[in-house]
Design a protein around this motif. Structure first.
Motif, PDB file in Angstrom:
ATOM      1  N   PHE A  26       0.786  -1.233   0.000  1.00 14.68           N
ATOM      2  CA  PHE A  26       0.000   0.000   0.000  1.00 14.68           C
ATOM      3  C   PHE A  26       0.822   1.289   0.000  1.00 14.68           C
ATOM      4  CE2 PHE A  26      -3.091  -2.987   2.181  1.00 14.68           C
ATOM      5  CZ  PHE A  26      -3.797  -3.215   1.011  1.00 14.68           C
ATOM      6  N   GLY A  27       2.109   1.201  -0.137  1.00 13.12           N
ATOM      7  CA  GLY A  27       2.894   2.429  -0.140  1.00 13.12           C
ATOM      8  C   GLY A  27       4.167   2.289  -0.944  1.00 13.12           C
ATOM      9  N   LYS A  28       4.734   3.411  -1.294  1.00  9.51           N
ATOM     10  CA  LYS A  28       5.998   3.425  -2.025  1.00  9.51           C
ATOM     11  C   LYS A  28       7.111   2.860  -1.142  1.00  9.51           C
ATOM     12  CE  LYS A  28       9.227   6.712  -4.164  1.00  9.51           C
ATOM     13  NZ  LYS A  28       9.469   5.902  -5.373  1.00  9.51           N
ATOM     14  N   MET A  29       7.939   2.014  -1.736  1.00 15.04           N
ATOM     15  CA  MET A  29       9.063   1.466  -0.982  1.00 15.04           C
ATOM     16  C   MET A  29      10.087   2.573  -0.726  1.00 15.04           C
ATOM     17  SD  MET A  29       9.734  -2.245  -2.793  1.00 15.04           S
ATOM     18  CE  MET A  29      11.155  -2.612  -1.739  1.00 15.04           C
ATOM     19  N   THR A  30      10.653   2.598   0.465  1.00 10.22           N
ATOM     20  CA  THR A  30      11.691   3.572   0.780  1.00 10.22           C
ATOM     21  C   THR A  30      13.017   3.119   0.170  1.00 10.22           C
ATOM     22  OG1 THR A  30      12.355   2.465   2.825  1.00 10.22           O
ATOM     23  CG2 THR A  30      10.542   4.071   2.971  1.00 10.22           C
ATOM     24  N   ASP A  31      13.943   4.047   0.073  1.00 11.39           N
ATOM     25  CA  ASP A  31      15.274   3.697  -0.438  1.00 11.39           C
ATOM     26  C   ASP A  31      15.918   2.619   0.433  1.00 11.39           C
ATOM     27  OD1 ASP A  31      14.970   5.547  -2.433  1.00 11.39           O
ATOM     28  OD2 ASP A  31      16.113   7.129  -1.423  1.00 11.39           O
ATOM     29  N   GLU A  32      15.676   2.716   1.727  1.00  8.99           N
ATOM     30  CA  GLU A  32      16.250   1.725   2.645  1.00  8.99           C
ATOM     31  C   GLU A  32      15.657   0.348   2.392  1.00  8.99           C
ATOM     32  OE1 GLU A  32      16.674   0.860   7.476  1.00  8.99           O
ATOM     33  OE2 GLU A  32      15.597   2.629   6.748  1.00  8.99           O
ATOM     34  N   GLU A  33      14.334   0.272   2.146  1.00 12.71           N
ATOM     35  CA  GLU A  33      13.684  -1.012   1.869  1.00 12.71           C
ATOM     36  C   GLU A  33      14.182  -1.610   0.561  1.00 12.71           C
ATOM     37  OE1 GLU A  33       9.404  -0.212   4.154  1.00 12.71           O
ATOM     38  OE2 GLU A  33       9.690   0.396   2.058  1.00 12.71           O
TER      39      GLU A  33
END
Length: 875
Positions: A600-607
């Motif tokens: 349900f959300g944009k993946m973070t750079d860390e993910e």
């Protein structure tokens, strides 16, 4: 007390289980691996291979309740849904099948027993039909079925049915045969006394309805229309669950049964209206109750709303439901998603996939609703503008089609608006434009398929591609296919090493080399039901010789690496993002991999970094593939293997394992023998596909290494262009800061210039009959400045007409502004004017009736362009 719908279904399944039928699960409502179908539209779809002879049934007798969808093609009921009481988009089909086992006698006897003895239906209200024969098609009257029925019912209740009603065909070609239908008369005793029910069978009487069809597959129809006897005879029956429940519960409408009433009452509580008070509202209630079932089932089986193919059908159904809620029930914001929890609870025991994916389905439906309400708002705005510009005129066919085709605005809603305003709509013109579009689409999709030419009758047509990439083989059959005027050859091999496109993995390519040296290039391998079909652009010269089948092994290895990487990534995503992550689609080829998943959300750079690191760690571990072939599906599930929603799995499956504690999935694709063969994994993009669905694109091996090398080279070039600073990022950030400061200074300078130019223009205003006219040929700092000038002058000069020719950034342009009240009063059109005047500067443009711009190439024509504009205005 009347049986509930759940009890009725349970009795059906228990009855056929007592007749030694195996109860099998419903196939997904979205069809995969069959190019002739988008959706399951009949209970027999999942058994087509048995009827076609492509596979041998391990169970000779089966029964189930199949979820079906009929909204397009031959079985198109969409327009009737909600307006009558018995058509549906999504429906359940109760069915029993015999694959070369029992035939007419048992099928008819059991149907009669179930309906009259188990369900207790009144025998006097039941009518049956049998095929009357067709002399032109050389098919005889079905005397056998007639005699079987005559032993059970009065002959006056046996009706002869024509080829349309009582001869079932899978399509233009393929298995077919006569059928016998069972109809139930729901009319009152008084009405039945007046009119014999036999005269109303198959006459579209809403109270004399077909409830069960028993098809007896005896023939195979060939491409030339001729019929040949099938080697084995089959029974295919289908009983509409919704109609059966209506009959047993004694309701006058399918929608009055417990299948639909809980949805209708929930909808009523949301809108504050009552079902039964108003026919127009009641239609809306029925449309919503039907459509939300169809949409939710499709999404649960992996088909998301989209702009084409099966996804477009889902979107269309959802929008039709929203449109009826909007037009008749006062829903002006999302509401369908609020019905899903109750729906999932109802289907919990039969189709549990709704409940297990409830949050995801709710999210997708709600986002689609929000999007369509925006479309409705835009369409209403376009119509309002149209009515303003065309007072006292009807809606043209062109306008109606533009709303429908460009903006997705439903034509039936346009008709409703026209009726409310008491104006005409050119529906003939609309349908002409729509038909022209359909004909263009039909021409684009034109395909002619010839009959299979059997070379060797008894070959097994087996796939050996998991173990071999080349082998000796024979061609068992082939056919010619014409697609958009291009001839191709389709080939089925006895022993086939070519993997057919399936499960997101593209098909293999390669060559066939004959004993006599004949070489055929295989450009693709597709799957049609169970068949692996090789595609070649060449015709076969000598199909009866033996061939060597050789897969392009280098390409296959790249595809396998990307497929195995997809499995590793899927597991990584579940560990990094959560166990809610589920595959929603994929594409694996030799260039890259694409993976759609629920989140349900944009993946973070860390993910993203975590996923990349985890996948590459598994690659470096060098995990050997452990392949479990042909194991019972329950064993696979017990092992912990991941199964995908919307996939139809057989009794025996294949499991791909890369470390049982990390990745284990049901999968039919090809894979590397060891994860080290993937080489390197690089995730190159992550973004949204639709509500609740994200898409990752990634590359592996040489492609990934080259990608990294190119990025490093680019970084080196950037560093050198900045004189090799110690901190490249800091140097770039300083450049941005300096650029922003310069941009602000330029903006201040340009605003000063525009203010000065505006002052000069104010001093040169010409008055003519109450009009304020500004015309000039200017040097401007930017094209945007022309627009600013027009609208700033508008604030100070009433009844303004402004014609500005200008040069900005060494390019000529033209801007025309006309006060909106003058547009309406005098019929002037700045957009039409700017197109005409733009010719003088070798350019073109457009805009709105009150303001339009054009760009061009020849600044020498600006004065003539300005003069032409003034001439058109007659000033």
């Amino acid at each position: 007390m009347s049986l509930t719908s759940q009890e009725i279904k349970a009795k059906f399944l228990a009855f056929f289980e007592s007749k030694n039928h195996r109860i099998v699960p419903s196939a997904p409502i979205v069809v995969k691996g069959d190019p002739t179908l988008m959706f399951t539209n009949a209970g027999m779809n999942q058994f087509k291979d048995y009827f076609l002879g492509n596979a041998v049934a391990t169970q000779k007798r089966v029964a189930n309740s199949q979820k079906c969808l009929r909204v397009s093609g031959k079985h198109n009921d969409l327009d009737e849904v909600g307006h009558d009481h018995y058509h549906h988009t999504m429906f359940e089909m109760l069915g029993n099948w015999s694959f070369g086992d029992y035939f007419k006698a048992d099928a008819i006897a059991w149907a009669w027993e179930l309906l009259t003895e188990v369900y207790g239906l009144d025998k006097d209200r039941l009518y049956v039909s049998v095929f009357e024969g067709d002399e032109a098609a050389n098919i005889h009257f079905d005397q056998e079925a007639y005699d079987i029925w005559a032993a059970r019912v009065d002959k006056s209740k046996i009706i002869n049915g024509n080829k349309k009603d009582n001869f079932w065909e899978m399509g233009d070609t393929g298995p077919c045969g006569p059928c016998t239908e069972i109809h139930f008369d729901m009319r009152s005793d008084e009405d039945r006394a007046k009119v014999d029910g036999a005269t109303l069978v198959n006459k579209d009487n809403p109270e004399v309805i077909e409830i069960w069809n028993n098809v007896f597959m005896e023939f195979n129809r060939k491409a030339d229309g001729s019929l040949e006897k099938l080697p084995a005879q089959h029974v295919d029956t289908g009983m509409g669950f919704e109609r059966l429940v209506r009959v047993i519960q004694g309701k006058s409408s399918n929608y009055d049964t417990d299948i639909f009433q809980f949805i209708i009452q929930k909808t009523a509580s949301l809108c504050g209206k009552k079902y039964g008070d108003n026919e127009a509202q009641d239609i809306a209630f029925r449309v919503i109750a039907d459509h939300i079932r169809a949409v939710s089932m499709c999404i649960a089986d992996g088909q998301l709303p989209a702009n084409n193919g099966a996804g477009y059908v889902v979107r269309r159904i959802l929008r039709r439901a929203v449109r009826y809620g909007y037009s008749y029930l006062g829903f002006y914001e999302p509401f369908l998603h609020e019905l899903l929890a109750d729906l999932a609870a109802y289907f919990a025991n039969s189709f549990s996939e709704l409940n297990s994916q409830l949050a995801f389905i709710q999210r997708v439906v709600k986002e689609e609703e929000i999007s369509f309400f925006r479309t409705l708002s835009l369409g209403m705005s376009k119509l309002t503008t149209y009515f303003t510009e065309n007072p006292n005129k009807g809606i043209s066919g062109e306008m109606a089609f533009e709303l429908y085709d460009t903006y997705g605005f439903p034509i039936d809603l346009t008709e409703v608006i026209a009726r409310e305003k008491s104006i005409e709509i050119d529906i003939v013109g609309f349908e002409k434009l729509l038909n022209e579009q359909k004909q263009r689409s039909k021409a684009d999709a034109q395909k002619e398929t010839g009959d299979w030419q059997v070379v060797y009758e008894s070959l097994e047509e087996g796939f050996v591609g998991y173990d071999k990439t080349e082998c000796n083989t024979l061609i068992s059959r082939h056919r010619s296919v014409t697609v958009k005027g291009k001839n191709i050859t389709q080939i089925v091999l006895d022993v086939c090493p070519f993997y057919a496109e399936s499960g997101g993995q593209v098909g293999d390519t390669g060559i066939l080399v004959g004993e006599d040296g004949e070489t055929m290039e295989i450009v693709d391998t597709t799957k049609e039901n169970k068949l692996h079909i090789l595609v070649s652009n060449q015709a076969i010269k000598n199909p009866s010789q033996s061939f060597k089948a050789v897969v392009n092994e280098k390409r296959r290895l790249k595809i396998s690496a990307n497929h195995s990487a997809t499995h590793l990534m899927h597991s990584a995503l579940q560990r990094v993002l959560g166990t809610h992550v589920a595959q929603k689609g994929s594409l694996v080829n030799d260039e890259s991999l694409r993976f759609d998943f629920s989140h349900f959300g944009k993946m973070t750079d860390e993910e993203i970094t975590q996923v990349e690191t985890m996948v590459n760690a598994k690659i470096q571990e060098g995990i050997a593939l452990l392949e479990h072939r042909n194991i019972p599906i329950q064993n696979a599930i017990d092992m912990g293997a991941t199964a995908l929603f919307g996939e139809k799995y057989g009794d025996f499956v294949r499991v791909i394992e890369f470390d049982r504690n990390y990745s284990m999935e049901l999968c039919g694709g090809t894979h590397v023998a060891n994860t080290s063969q993937i080489g390197f994994f690089k995730l190159i993009s992550e973004g949204s596909v639709s509500a609740g669905v994200r898409r990752i694109e990634a590359i592996t091996n040489e492609k990934a290494m080259n990608y990294i090398a190119e990025k490093l080279q680019l970084l080196t070039e950037i560093s050198e262009s900045l004189n090799n600073p110690k901190d490249i990022l800091q140097a770039i950030q300083k450049l941005f800061a300096d650029n922003n400061q310069l941009s602000k200074k330029i903006e201040i300078f340009e605003n000063h210039q525009i203010a000065q130019i505006k002052a000069d223009l104010m001093s040169s205003v010409q008055s003519n009959g109450g009009l304020n006219i500004v015309k000039a040929n200017l040097q401007l700092p930017s094209a945007e400045a022309a627009k600013q000038l027009c609208f700033q002058l508008k604030q100070e000069l009433p009844n303004l007409i402004c014609v500005l020719g200008y040069t900005a950034d060494e390019k000529p342009g033209l801007a025309i502004y006309i006060e909106e009240n003058l547009v309406a009063e005098k019929g002037w059109d700045a957009s039409a004017m700017v197109r005409e005047c733009g010719k003088f500067i070798q350019g073109g443009g457009g805009g709105q009736k009150f303001f339009a711009t054009a760009g061009g190439k020849d600044a020498a024509g600006l004065d003539n362009a300005i003069a032409k504009a003034i001439e058109i205005l007659g000033l």
